[in-house]
Design a protein around this motif. Structure first.
Motif, PDB file in Angstrom:
ATOM      1  N   LEU A   1     -15.293 -35.609  23.884  1.00 37.25           N
ATOM      2  CA  LEU A   1     -14.813 -34.667  22.872  1.00 37.25           C
ATOM      3  C   LEU A   1     -13.859 -35.314  21.873  1.00 37.25           C
ATOM      4  O   LEU A   1     -13.931 -35.048  20.665  1.00 37.25           O
ATOM      5  CB  LEU A   1     -14.115 -33.485  23.549  1.00 37.25           C
ATOM      6  N   LEU A   2     -12.948 -36.165  22.361  1.00 36.71           N
ATOM      7  CA  LEU A   2     -11.830 -36.620  21.546  1.00 36.71           C
ATOM      8  C   LEU A   2     -11.985 -38.024  20.988  1.00 36.71           C
ATOM      9  O   LEU A   2     -11.129 -38.454  20.206  1.00 36.71           O
ATOM     10  CB  LEU A   2     -10.537 -36.560  22.372  1.00 36.71           C
ATOM     11  N   SER A   3     -13.015 -38.766  21.358  1.00 37.74           N
ATOM     12  CA  SER A   3     -13.162 -40.136  20.867  1.00 37.74           C
ATOM     13  C   SER A   3     -13.419 -40.139  19.359  1.00 37.74           C
ATOM     14  O   SER A   3     -13.678 -39.092  18.739  1.00 37.74           O
ATOM     15  CB  SER A   3     -14.304 -40.838  21.598  1.00 37.74           C
ATOM     16  N   ASN A   4     -13.360 -41.323  18.757  1.00 35.52           N
ATOM     17  CA  ASN A   4     -13.531 -41.424  17.306  1.00 35.52           C
ATOM     18  C   ASN A   4     -14.886 -40.896  16.841  1.00 35.52           C
ATOM     19  O   ASN A   4     -15.007 -40.384  15.724  1.00 35.52           O
ATOM     20  CB  ASN A   4     -13.360 -42.885  16.869  1.00 35.52           C
ATOM     21  N   ARG A   5     -15.897 -41.032  17.665  1.00 28.75           N
ATOM     22  CA  ARG A   5     -17.222 -40.506  17.345  1.00 28.75           C
ATOM     23  C   ARG A   5     -17.548 -39.280  18.190  1.00 28.75           C
ATOM     24  O   ARG A   5     -18.712 -38.929  18.367  1.00 28.75           O
ATOM     25  CB  ARG A   5     -18.289 -41.589  17.558  1.00 28.75           C
ATOM     26  N   GLY A   6     -16.532 -38.647  18.734  1.00 28.07           N
ATOM     27  CA  GLY A   6     -16.725 -37.485  19.579  1.00 28.07           C
ATOM     28  C   GLY A   6     -17.001 -36.219  18.795  1.00 28.07           C
ATOM     29  O   GLY A   6     -17.034 -36.208  17.547  1.00 28.07           O
ATOM     30  N   LEU A   7     -17.163 -35.135  19.513  1.00 31.67           N
ATOM     31  CA  LEU A   7     -17.535 -33.873  18.895  1.00 31.67           C
ATOM     32  C   LEU A   7     -16.450 -33.335  17.965  1.00 31.67           C
ATOM     33  O   LEU A   7     -16.743 -32.820  16.886  1.00 31.67           O
ATOM     34  CB  LEU A   7     -17.854 -32.839  19.983  1.00 31.67           C
ATOM     35  N   VAL A   8     -15.192 -33.433  18.380  1.00 30.24           N
ATOM     36  CA  VAL A   8     -14.108 -32.877  17.565  1.00 30.24           C
ATOM     37  C   VAL A   8     -14.019 -33.588  16.221  1.00 30.24           C
ATOM     38  O   VAL A   8     -13.990 -32.954  15.156  1.00 30.24           O
ATOM     39  CB  VAL A   8     -12.773 -32.963  18.327  1.00 30.24           C
ATOM     40  N   ASN A   9     -13.999 -34.926  16.229  1.00 31.32           N
ATOM     41  CA  ASN A   9     -13.928 -35.672  14.968  1.00 31.32           C
ATOM     42  C   ASN A   9     -15.182 -35.465  14.130  1.00 31.32           C
ATOM     43  O   ASN A   9     -15.098 -35.380  12.890  1.00 31.32           O
ATOM     44  CB  ASN A   9     -13.723 -37.163  15.258  1.00 31.32           C
ATOM     45  N   SER A  10     -16.350 -35.374  14.767  1.00 35.09           N
ATOM     46  CA  SER A  10     -17.596 -35.149  14.022  1.00 35.09           C
ATOM     47  C   SER A  10     -17.567 -33.802  13.315  1.00 35.09           C
ATOM     48  O   SER A  10     -17.956 -33.686  12.144  1.00 35.09           O
ATOM     49  CB  SER A  10     -18.793 -35.224  14.969  1.00 35.09           C
ATOM     50  N   TRP A  11     -17.083 -32.753  14.003  1.00 28.99           N
ATOM     51  CA  TRP A  11     -16.999 -31.429  13.377  1.00 28.99           C
ATOM     52  C   TRP A  11     -15.985 -31.416  12.238  1.00 28.99           C
ATOM     53  O   TRP A  11     -16.247 -30.841  11.174  1.00 28.99           O
ATOM     54  CB  TRP A  11     -16.625 -30.388  14.428  1.00 28.99           C
ATOM     55  N   LEU A  12     -14.820 -32.042  12.448  1.00 32.76           N
ATOM     56  CA  LEU A  12     -13.811 -32.054  11.400  1.00 32.76           C
ATOM     57  C   LEU A  12     -14.288 -32.814  10.165  1.00 32.76           C
ATOM     58  O   LEU A  12     -14.028 -32.399   9.026  1.00 32.76           O
ATOM     59  CB  LEU A  12     -12.517 -32.671  11.934  1.00 32.76           C
ATOM     60  N   GLU A  13     -15.001 -33.912  10.369  1.00 41.58           N
ATOM     61  CA  GLU A  13     -15.545 -34.656   9.239  1.00 41.58           C
ATOM     62  C   GLU A  13     -16.643 -33.874   8.541  1.00 41.58           C
ATOM     63  O   GLU A  13     -16.749 -33.890   7.304  1.00 41.58           O
ATOM     64  CB  GLU A  13     -16.062 -36.014   9.717  1.00 41.58           C
ATOM     65  N   ALA A  14     -17.484 -33.188   9.307  1.00 37.74           N
ATOM     66  CA  ALA A  14     -18.562 -32.399   8.703  1.00 37.74           C
ATOM     67  C   ALA A  14     -18.009 -31.243   7.875  1.00 37.74           C
ATOM     68  O   ALA A  14     -18.594 -30.873   6.845  1.00 37.74           O
ATOM     69  CB  ALA A  14     -19.488 -31.872   9.794  1.00 37.74           C
ATOM     70  N   LEU A  15     -16.891 -30.668   8.292  1.00 40.07           N
ATOM     71  CA  LEU A  15     -16.266 -29.577   7.549  1.00 40.07           C
ATOM     72  C   LEU A  15     -15.417 -30.077   6.387  1.00 40.07           C
ATOM     73  O   LEU A  15     -14.897 -29.259   5.607  1.00 40.07           O
ATOM     74  CB  LEU A  15     -15.400 -28.730   8.492  1.00 40.07           C
ATOM     75  N   GLY A  16     -15.241 -31.375   6.258  1.00 41.33           N
ATOM     76  CA  GLY A  16     -14.462 -31.928   5.172  1.00 41.33           C
ATOM     77  C   GLY A  16     -12.971 -31.836   5.367  1.00 41.33           C
ATOM     78  O   GLY A  16     -12.199 -32.028   4.430  1.00 41.33           O
ATOM     79  N   ILE A  17     -12.543 -31.575   6.591  1.00 42.31           N
ATOM     80  CA  ILE A  17     -11.097 -31.446   6.855  1.00 42.31           C
ATOM     81  C   ILE A  17     -10.441 -32.812   6.912  1.00 42.31           C
ATOM     82  O   ILE A  17      -9.286 -32.979   6.479  1.00 42.31           O
ATOM     83  CB  ILE A  17     -10.874 -30.662   8.157  1.00 42.31           C
ATOM     84  N   ILE A  18     -11.125 -33.813   7.437  1.00 40.12           N
ATOM     85  CA  ILE A  18     -10.589 -35.165   7.535  1.00 40.12           C
ATOM     86  C   ILE A  18     -11.596 -36.143   6.943  1.00 40.12           C
ATOM     87  O   ILE A  18     -12.809 -35.864   6.891  1.00 40.12           O
ATOM     88  CB  ILE A  18     -10.268 -35.548   8.996  1.00 40.12           C
ATOM     89  N   ASP A  19     -11.097 -37.283   6.483  1.00 43.31           N
ATOM     90  CA  ASP A  19     -11.959 -38.349   5.971  1.00 43.31           C
ATOM     91  C   ASP A  19     -12.158 -39.450   6.994  1.00 43.31           C
ATOM     92  O   ASP A  19     -13.232 -40.044   7.083  1.00 43.31           O
ATOM     93  CB  ASP A  19     -11.366 -38.943   4.689  1.00 43.31           C
ATOM     94  N   LEU A  20     -11.096 -39.726   7.752  1.00 43.99           N
ATOM     95  CA  LEU A  20     -11.158 -40.735   8.796  1.00 43.99           C
ATOM     96  C   LEU A  20     -10.957 -40.064  10.143  1.00 43.99           C
ATOM     97  O   LEU A  20     -10.235 -39.068  10.247  1.00 43.99           O
ATOM     98  CB  LEU A  20     -10.073 -41.799   8.576  1.00 43.99           C
ATOM     99  N   PRO A  21     -11.599 -40.575  11.198  1.00 45.09           N
ATOM    100  CA  PRO A  21     -11.450 -39.946  12.523  1.00 45.09           C
ATOM    101  C   PRO A  21     -10.018 -40.024  13.028  1.00 45.09           C
ATOM    102  O   PRO A  21      -9.317 -41.021  12.812  1.00 45.09           O
ATOM    103  CB  PRO A  21     -12.401 -40.760  13.404  1.00 45.09           C
ATOM    104  N   LEU A  22      -9.598 -38.949  13.696  1.00 48.72           N
ATOM    105  CA  LEU A  22      -8.279 -38.912  14.318  1.00 48.72           C
ATOM    106  C   LEU A  22      -8.305 -39.688  15.626  1.00 48.72           C
ATOM    107  O   LEU A  22      -9.268 -39.604  16.386  1.00 48.72           O
ATOM    108  CB  LEU A  22      -7.862 -37.464  14.579  1.00 48.72           C
TER     109      LEU A  22
END
Length: 271
Positions: free
Chosen positions: A113-134
């Motif tokens: 869930l929390l890795s750089n390519r995990g679900l949370v970062n993928s969803w946040l990037e897809a929604l445009g909330i972040i540009d780089l993974p957390l």
């Protein structure tokens, strides 16, 4: 205690002695005999900068985990004890289902869930909330999240027990005197559940001191805690005497915490 009680407790006491006391005495012997007799391993454990940094990191993480876990467990227990049947069933599922999943599976689940390519970062990037993974794993944040998720069910039970023992007449008296819901909760209800809170805090803190798998996976070797350092000193950079000394110090700290809590609960009961 009668002789019958002693006969019933005898097998249990013998089992505990064989399973825990005898091995612990062996660890204590290692701490003062390996690699040579003396107390130099305790001196090294208390003065080595690496060991000190790991101890302070462990205390810091365990304190954060304890506060977050007990706060979340208090809210869950409140819903469980004082809500309707539907909410109670949902809370019971949230409490019981984690017991059916191993700690290893849960740690890898949080890693996915929390890795750089995990679900949370993928969803946040897809929604445009972040540009780089957390960065949420291989650090203390991931360790705290995984440990809190594992320990919440253990903290719910003592808190819920204390809540069920609250005398409703005291709450009704406070309500009849014009106290608001918030005042009743903070000045009457919460103090009456203090034994459950203290028990949950002790349980969570002691459990978190010995965590190994979750910090090793979610910390990625960057947030080493005492249990993981003991493992490293046993199997990767062998120093069994130092590992044994750290184990004894850890057990002594846990025993001191339990003694302090029991003393405080005893004084409260006497009052």
């Amino acid at each position: 205690m009668t002789r019958r009680h002693m006969l019933l407790l005898g097998p249990l006491l013998l089992f505990l002695a064989a399973a825990y006391l005898i091995p612990f005495l062996g660890v204590m012997r290692w701490s003062v005999t390996l690699p040579e007799p003396g107390l130099h391993q305790y001196r090294a454990a208390l003065t080595d900068p690496l060991v000190q940094s790991v101890i302070w990191r462990t205390l810091r993480i365990c304190t954060m985990v304890t506060v977050i876990t007990v706060a979340a467990a208090y809210m869950l227990a409140l819903i469980w004890v004082r809500s309707g049947p539907v909410a109670r069933v949902l809370v019971e599922l949230c409490i019981l289902i984690p017991f059916w999943i191993s700690v290893l599976t849960r740690a890898f689940g949080w890693l996915a869930l929390l890795s750089n390519r995990g679900l949370v970062n993928s969803w946040l990037e897809a929604l445009g909330i972040i540009d780089l993974p957390l960065v949420m794993v291989r650090n203390e944040f991931g360790v705290v999240v995984g440990m809190v998720h594992f320990l919440i069910p253990f903290a719910v039970f003592p808190i819920a027990t204390a809540m069920r023992n609250v005398d409703e007449r005291v709450l009704m008296a406070a309500r009849s005197m014009g106290a608001s819901r918030a005042r009743i909760f903070w000045q009457v209800f919460v103090p009456m559940t203090r034994p459950g809170i203290l028990g949950a805090m002790l349980l969570v803190f002691v459990f978190s001191l010995g965590f190994f798998i979750t910090p090793a996976i979610l910390g990625g070797g960057r947030s080493v805690m005492v249990a993981e350092l003991i493992y490293l000193r046993l199997f990767q950079s062998p120093n069994w005497g130092l590992a044994a000394a750290m184990s004894v110090i850890l057990m002594a700290g846990v025993g001191l915490l339990i003694a302090l809590l029991l003393r405080q609960l005893g004084e409260r009961t006497a009052r």
